[in-house]
Design a protein around this motif. Sequence first.
Motif, PDB file in Angstrom:
ATOM      1  N   UNK A  70       0.860  -1.184   0.000  1.00 24.63           N
ATOM      2  CA  UNK A  70       0.000   0.000   0.000  1.00 24.63           C
ATOM      3  C   UNK A  70       0.896   1.233   0.000  1.00 24.63           C
ATOM      4  N   UNK A  71       0.484   2.301  -0.667  1.00 25.79           N
ATOM      5  CA  UNK A  71       1.287   3.528  -0.640  1.00 25.79           C
ATOM      6  C   UNK A  71       1.479   4.061   0.781  1.00 25.79           C
ATOM      7  N   UNK A  72       2.543   4.811   0.975  1.00 26.08           N
ATOM      8  CA  UNK A  72       2.823   5.500   2.234  1.00 26.08           C
ATOM      9  C   UNK A  72       2.982   6.974   1.890  1.00 26.08           C
ATOM     10  N   UNK A  73       1.940   7.759   2.180  1.00 20.70           N
ATOM     11  CA  UNK A  73       1.878   9.128   1.668  1.00 20.70           C
ATOM     12  C   UNK A  73       2.179  10.199   2.709  1.00 20.70           C
ATOM     13  N   UNK A  74       2.286   9.805   3.984  1.00 20.94           N
ATOM     14  CA  UNK A  74       2.763  10.685   5.059  1.00 20.94           C
ATOM     15  C   UNK A  74       1.919  11.933   5.251  1.00 20.94           C
ATOM     16  N   UNK A  75       0.672  11.882   4.796  1.00 24.88           N
ATOM     17  CA  UNK A  75      -0.215  13.033   4.945  1.00 24.88           C
ATOM     18  C   UNK A  75       0.212  14.236   4.139  1.00 24.88           C
ATOM     19  N   UNK A  76       1.060  14.024   3.131  1.00 26.13           N
ATOM     20  CA  UNK A  76       1.636  15.143   2.389  1.00 26.13           C
ATOM     21  C   UNK A  76       1.456  14.974   0.889  1.00 26.13           C
ATOM     22  N   UNK A  77       1.147  16.071   0.230  1.00 32.00           N
ATOM     23  CA  UNK A  77       1.054  16.068  -1.237  1.00 32.00           C
ATOM     24  C   UNK A  77       2.384  15.670  -1.873  1.00 32.00           C
ATOM     25  N   UNK A  78       3.473  15.944  -1.192  1.00 32.07           N
ATOM     26  CA  UNK A  78       4.808  15.652  -1.731  1.00 32.07           C
ATOM     27  C   UNK A  78       4.966  14.155  -2.007  1.00 32.07           C
ATOM     28  N   UNK A  79       4.306  13.326  -1.200  1.00 31.80           N
ATOM     29  CA  UNK A  79       4.461  11.876  -1.330  1.00 31.80           C
ATOM     30  C   UNK A  79       3.198  11.190  -1.858  1.00 31.80           C
ATOM     31  N   UNK A  80       2.348  11.939  -2.537  1.00 30.55           N
ATOM     32  CA  UNK A  80       1.123  11.343  -3.083  1.00 30.55           C
ATOM     33  C   UNK A  80       1.479  10.198  -4.016  1.00 30.55           C
ATOM     34  N   UNK A  81       0.955   8.998  -3.714  1.00 28.46           N
ATOM     35  CA  UNK A  81       1.215   7.817  -4.528  1.00 28.46           C
ATOM     36  C   UNK A  81       2.541   7.125  -4.269  1.00 28.46           C
ATOM     37  N   UNK A  82       3.326   7.597  -3.320  1.00 29.94           N
ATOM     38  CA  UNK A  82       4.639   6.996  -3.031  1.00 29.94           C
ATOM     39  C   UNK A  82       4.469   5.544  -2.559  1.00 29.94           C
ATOM     40  N   UNK A  83       5.156   4.625  -3.207  1.00 28.87           N
ATOM     41  CA  UNK A  83       5.039   3.200  -2.897  1.00 28.87           C
ATOM     42  C   UNK A  83       6.388   2.633  -2.443  1.00 28.87           C
ATOM     43  N   UNK A  84       6.542   2.360  -1.144  1.00 31.96           N
ATOM     44  CA  UNK A  84       7.783   1.738  -0.670  1.00 31.96           C
ATOM     45  C   UNK A  84       7.946   0.327  -1.231  1.00 31.96           C
ATOM     46  N   UNK A  85       9.172  -0.125  -1.304  1.00 33.20           N
ATOM     47  CA  UNK A  85       9.458  -1.484  -1.758  1.00 33.20           C
ATOM     48  C   UNK A  85       9.220  -2.513  -0.650  1.00 33.20           C
ATOM     49  N   UNK A  86       9.473  -2.092   0.614  1.00 28.52           N
ATOM     50  CA  UNK A  86       9.456  -3.048   1.732  1.00 28.52           C
ATOM     51  C   UNK A  86       8.543  -2.571   2.854  1.00 28.52           C
ATOM     52  N   UNK A  87       8.099  -3.521   3.654  1.00 24.94           N
ATOM     53  CA  UNK A  87       7.394  -3.198   4.900  1.00 24.94           C
ATOM     54  C   UNK A  87       8.393  -2.720   5.944  1.00 24.94           C
ATOM     55  N   UNK A  88       7.991  -1.758   6.754  1.00 23.96           N
ATOM     56  CA  UNK A  88       8.780  -1.379   7.929  1.00 23.96           C
ATOM     57  C   UNK A  88       8.866  -2.582   8.875  1.00 23.96           C
TER      58      UNK A  88
END
Length: 414
Positions: A70-88
């Motif tokens: 699932x994307x991790x967007x950090x509540x910020x427009x800067x990271x809209x749609x950002x998809x990490x490769x790995x789980x924390x």
Amino acid sequence: MISLADLQRRIEAGELSPETAIAQSHAAIEAREKDVQAFVRHDKLARAQASGPLRGIAVGIKDIIDTADMPTEMGSEIYRGWQPRADAPVVMMLKRAGATIIGKTTTTAFASRDPTPTRNPHNMAHSPGGSSSGSAAAVGAGMIPLALGTQTGGSVIRPAAYCGTAAIKPSFRMLPTVGVKCYSWALDTVGLFGARAEDLARGLLAMTGRTEFSGITPAKSPRIGVVRQDFAGAVEPAAEEGLQAAIKAAMRAGASVQTIDLPEAVKEAWRIHPIIQDYEAHRALAWEFSERHDEIAPMLRASLDATVGLTPKDYDEARRISRHGRRELSELFKGFDVLLTYSAPGTAPAKELATTGDPRYNRLWTLMGNPCVNVPVLKVGGLPVGVQVIARFGNDPLALAAAWFLEDALAKSG
């Protein structure tokens, strides 16, 4: 709310299948999410795992924590749609324990102060608190039994108080913050939301494998030191009413309760918390500040702009003061099992005030690294009020046992 402990007992007894338990959380999200808006993403295809102590347990993950699917967007427009490769790592700890990651919960931008669309499940006209807004609201609304949040100032304990849930900010670094968007590496702490202290203990046991979380029971006659933190400013009458109710219930249940003052070095540590937080935030968010400045959420951007002049000397002096404060606080615990104080200055602020509330009663304990547990006490005007139980650094099981004692005491006195 949904009790993790109750679900586990029913699943173990064969009264409830893990699949049915997960289906119930999906249904609860469908029923309440439109109003509460706790999730940025609900994985409607999420299914129960076949094994593990947390099989059948639906978990929400604060959206500053990396997830591979699932994307991790950090509540910020800067990271809209950002998809990490790995789980924390904390997400993998849950998955390996059999949990089902059912969605990503709302966070203020970079876990700072700009409010999310999320509403308080007890009164939609009020804030759920922040920055772990969605995690607190999702558990408080009875959508899920467990959620992850983070605290840098007061972002686990305060929203838990506002939303009427139990929550723990564990001892600093008990849970890894790798794969969690950094704001302040000396302060950021991953925490858990649940219905009661027992649920938090079971969640931590399953995640960490630490046997000290196994078999926790309510504390017997704990020695409680009440600290009002007068240096943090006045509270609303609702907060004092909650603290008084907790004190009376604890004394009736056999606790020894004494009001105490904190050492000067600890008060000084409270004062310098923002210096450490803001100095580190400038380094943690250096790329965003330099390259995407105008896209940073307005309240956070204003805070960063205002603190750009902090120097290494300011920071080093603040760190020295914090170390001194930790030593003094450790001495204090020789006479008490736990400390008791406000979880928030009052009830959840009205949503139109555009604030997630004030962390001034939380930030000292985040800086000190001590385990803190929110205990819901009562409601004032239909809004929950909580108190926080604080134990010695590293003694998270005692913090949970004392919180459980207080929950039972309040239930008997209610």
